[in-house]
Write a protein that holds these residues in place. Structure first.
Motif, PDB file in Angstrom:
ATOM      1  N   LYS A 110       1.064  -1.017  -0.086  1.00  0.00           N
ATOM      2  CA  LYS A 110       0.254   0.037   0.051  1.00  0.00           C
ATOM      3  C   LYS A 110       0.892   1.204  -0.115  1.00  0.00           C
ATOM      4  CE  LYS A 110      -3.460   2.691   0.745  1.00  0.00           C
ATOM      5  NZ  LYS A 110      -4.217   3.392  -0.363  1.00  0.00           N
ATOM      6  N   THR A 111       2.022   1.098   0.744  1.00  0.00           N
ATOM      7  CA  THR A 111       2.890   2.470   0.815  1.00  0.00           C
ATOM      8  C   THR A 111       3.349   2.758  -0.592  1.00  0.00           C
ATOM      9  OG1 THR A 111       3.455   1.522   3.111  1.00  0.00           O
ATOM     10  CG2 THR A 111       4.840   3.222   1.898  1.00  0.00           C
ATOM     11  N   LYS A 112       4.089   1.542  -1.215  1.00  0.00           N
ATOM     12  CA  LYS A 112       4.540   1.639  -2.708  1.00  0.00           C
ATOM     13  C   LYS A 112       3.541   2.325  -3.599  1.00  0.00           C
ATOM     14  CE  LYS A 112       6.564  -1.062  -6.291  1.00  0.00           C
ATOM     15  NZ  LYS A 112       6.956  -2.492  -6.727  1.00  0.00           N
ATOM     16  N   GLU A 113       2.160   1.851  -3.346  1.00  0.00           N
ATOM     17  CA  GLU A 113       1.128   2.498  -4.213  1.00  0.00           C
ATOM     18  C   GLU A 113       1.087   3.876  -4.149  1.00  0.00           C
ATOM     19  OE1 GLU A 113      -2.117  -0.432  -3.858  1.00  0.00           O
ATOM     20  OE2 GLU A 113      -3.313   1.263  -3.926  1.00  0.00           O
ATOM     21  N   ASN A 114       1.230   4.456  -3.013  1.00  0.00           N
ATOM     22  CA  ASN A 114       0.917   5.977  -2.760  1.00  0.00           C
ATOM     23  C   ASN A 114       2.231   6.439  -3.152  1.00  0.00           C
ATOM     24  OD1 ASN A 114      -1.473   5.219  -1.465  1.00  0.00           O
ATOM     25  ND2 ASN A 114      -1.334   6.556   0.207  1.00  0.00           N
ATOM     26  N   VAL A 115       3.441   5.941  -2.861  1.00  0.00           N
ATOM     27  CA  VAL A 115       4.581   6.728  -3.355  1.00  0.00           C
ATOM     28  C   VAL A 115       4.693   6.704  -4.761  1.00  0.00           C
ATOM     29  CG1 VAL A 115       7.035   6.555  -3.369  1.00  0.00           C
ATOM     30  CG2 VAL A 115       5.767   5.799  -0.993  1.00  0.00           C
ATOM     31  N   ALA A 116       4.230   5.618  -5.649  1.00  0.00           N
ATOM     32  CA  ALA A 116       4.279   5.661  -6.888  1.00  0.00           C
ATOM     33  C   ALA A 116       3.276   6.718  -7.653  1.00  0.00           C
ATOM     34  CB  ALA A 116       3.914   4.537  -7.512  1.00  0.00           C
ATOM     35  N   ARG A 117       2.110   6.882  -6.892  1.00  0.00           N
ATOM     36  CA  ARG A 117       1.263   7.919  -7.279  1.00  0.00           C
ATOM     37  C   ARG A 117       1.793   9.271  -7.266  1.00  0.00           C
ATOM     38  NH1 ARG A 117      -1.971  10.142  -4.115  1.00  0.00           N
ATOM     39  NH2 ARG A 117      -2.310   8.445  -2.976  1.00  0.00           N
ATOM     40  N   LEU A 118       2.419   9.719  -6.051  1.00  0.00           N
ATOM     41  CA  LEU A 118       2.902  10.967  -5.826  1.00  0.00           C
ATOM     42  C   LEU A 118       4.113  11.012  -6.583  1.00  0.00           C
ATOM     43  CD1 LEU A 118       2.503  10.910  -1.787  1.00  0.00           C
ATOM     44  CD2 LEU A 118       1.346  12.303  -3.549  1.00  0.00           C
ATOM     45  N   VAL A 119       4.981  10.213  -7.055  1.00  0.00           N
ATOM     46  CA  VAL A 119       6.071  10.434  -7.890  1.00  0.00           C
ATOM     47  C   VAL A 119       5.620  10.559  -9.128  1.00  0.00           C
ATOM     48  CG1 VAL A 119       7.970   9.276  -9.072  1.00  0.00           C
ATOM     49  CG2 VAL A 119       7.734   9.162  -6.604  1.00  0.00           C
ATOM     50  N   ALA A 120       4.697   9.960  -9.830  1.00  0.00           N
ATOM     51  CA  ALA A 120       4.130  10.083 -11.003  1.00  0.00           C
ATOM     52  C   ALA A 120       3.360  11.703 -11.117  1.00  0.00           C
ATOM     53  CB  ALA A 120       3.040   9.259 -11.498  1.00  0.00           C
ATOM     54  N   GLU A 121       2.796  12.135 -10.266  1.00  0.00           N
ATOM     55  CA  GLU A 121       2.029  13.429  -9.973  1.00  0.00           C
ATOM     56  C   GLU A 121       3.196  14.426 -10.277  1.00  0.00           C
ATOM     57  OE1 GLU A 121      -1.367  12.927  -7.172  1.00  0.00           O
ATOM     58  OE2 GLU A 121      -0.399  14.908  -6.594  1.00  0.00           O
ATOM     59  N   THR A 122       4.178  14.232  -9.307  1.00  0.00           N
ATOM     60  CA  THR A 122       5.513  15.142  -9.577  1.00  0.00           C
ATOM     61  C   THR A 122       6.107  15.485 -11.021  1.00  0.00           C
ATOM     62  OG1 THR A 122       5.720  14.738  -7.126  1.00  0.00           O
ATOM     63  CG2 THR A 122       7.667  15.758  -8.254  1.00  0.00           C
ATOM     64  N   LEU A 123       6.256  14.078 -11.511  1.00  0.00           N
ATOM     65  CA  LEU A 123       6.997  14.167 -12.748  1.00  0.00           C
ATOM     66  C   LEU A 123       6.126  14.757 -13.950  1.00  0.00           C
ATOM     67  CD1 LEU A 123       8.318  10.477 -12.797  1.00  0.00           C
ATOM     68  CD2 LEU A 123       9.724  12.872 -12.784  1.00  0.00           C
ATOM     69  N   ASP A 124       4.626  14.719 -13.720  1.00  0.00           N
ATOM     70  CA  ASP A 124       3.626  14.995 -14.757  1.00  0.00           C
ATOM     71  C   ASP A 124       3.570  16.563 -14.669  1.00  0.00           C
ATOM     72  OD1 ASP A 124       3.310  12.443 -15.394  1.00  0.00           O
ATOM     73  OD2 ASP A 124       1.455  12.171 -14.578  1.00  0.00           O
TER      74      ASP A 124
END
Ligand SMILES: [Zn+2]
Length: 262
Positions: A110-124
């Motif tokens: 679950k932690t990985k899922e949220n981190v991945a979402r925030l990283v993608a958001e930052t890059l986008d």
């Protein structure tokens, strides 16, 4: 200072939920620091996958120790009877090892899922690392509230596991699901609890209608499990003896049905 540290240790020893909560708080804090440093080194979409998400390797020993402490208290409270081949500690260790690995997998996932979402958001959005670091710090997955929720849920699971093992050791045949029975038990979130309570007594090794062995059925579930010493035997089906009276021509005059035990 030393006395204070010793006192804190005593509190944690008496209260496994507080110890577990403290453990998760510090692990989540540590992971936040490591993950923030990891993404700062190289921020791409692949960053998240190159992080070491094997929390079982990192934390299994401490999580198992916390679960063992929690289960030992539950077994003791429910009156577990040890045998020469099975002690309360054996039961606790077996559960903690099996469940601890699953728990770490699900929490890191679950932690990985949220981190991945925030990283993608930052890059986008083309945001800076500072913005990402701030978002990670504010995310629920790293919060003390999550540590509290995990500790509470795990304590409730350990209570059910400890109760079931104890009831079995005491020779009880069944169990019963009991809701808190106040206004806070409503048909919304507590639906699965109300359904299980309505079942009454069932065999120890059976699951309730909500698919669970015992509480909790949802976060913050306040239900408890009760032992049932003897289950009522299901009523034997009675056989019906039918006497048919006929006239000389074979026509049926009357049918008498009489019940008797099988
Ligand atoms: Zn409940």
């Amino acid at each position: 200072m030393l006395a204070e540290a010793a006192a804190n240790r005593d509190v944690r020893a008496q209260n496994p939920e507080a110890r577990m909560q403290q453990g998760w708080k510090s692990r989540l804090k540590r992971e936040l620091k490591l993950i923030t440093a990891h993404v700062a080194r190289n921020l791409t979409h692949k960053t998240v996958n190159s992080y070491n998400w094997n929390w079982t390797a990192k934390y299994l020993d401490e999580v198992v120790a916390e679960l063992v402490a929690s289960l030992e208290v539950s077994l003791d409270a429910a009156g577990f009877v040890s045998t020469p081949t099975l002690s309360a500690n054996d039961v606790a260790v077996a559960y903690a090892k099996e469940h601890g690995a699953e728990l770490l997998k699900s929490i890191s996932g679950k932690t990985k899922e949220n981190v991945a979402r925030l990283v993608a958001e930052t890059l986008d959005k083309g945001d800076t690392l500072d913005v990402l670091a701030k978002k990670l710090r504010a995310d629920f997955v790293f919060s003390p509230g999550r540590a509290e929720m995990i500790a509470r849920t795990e304590t409730a699971f350990a209570q059910t596991k400890g109760s079931l093992a104890s009831y079995e050791s005491l020779g009880h045949e069944g169990k019963e699901w009991l809701t808190a029975g106040d206004d806070r038990v409503d048909s919304g979130g507590s639906g699965p609890c109300i359904a299980a309570e309505a079942q009454g007594a069932i065999a120890l090794d059976k699951a309730f209608v909500n698919g669970r062995d015992g509480p909790p059925a949802h976060p913050r579930c306040r239900c408890v499990l009760l032992p049932v010493t003897r289950l009522k035997k299901p009523k034997k089906k009675s056989l019906v003896r039918r006497t048919i009276e006929r006239d000389d021509a074979g026509r049926i005059l009357s049918i008498t049905e009489e019940e008797h035990d099988a």
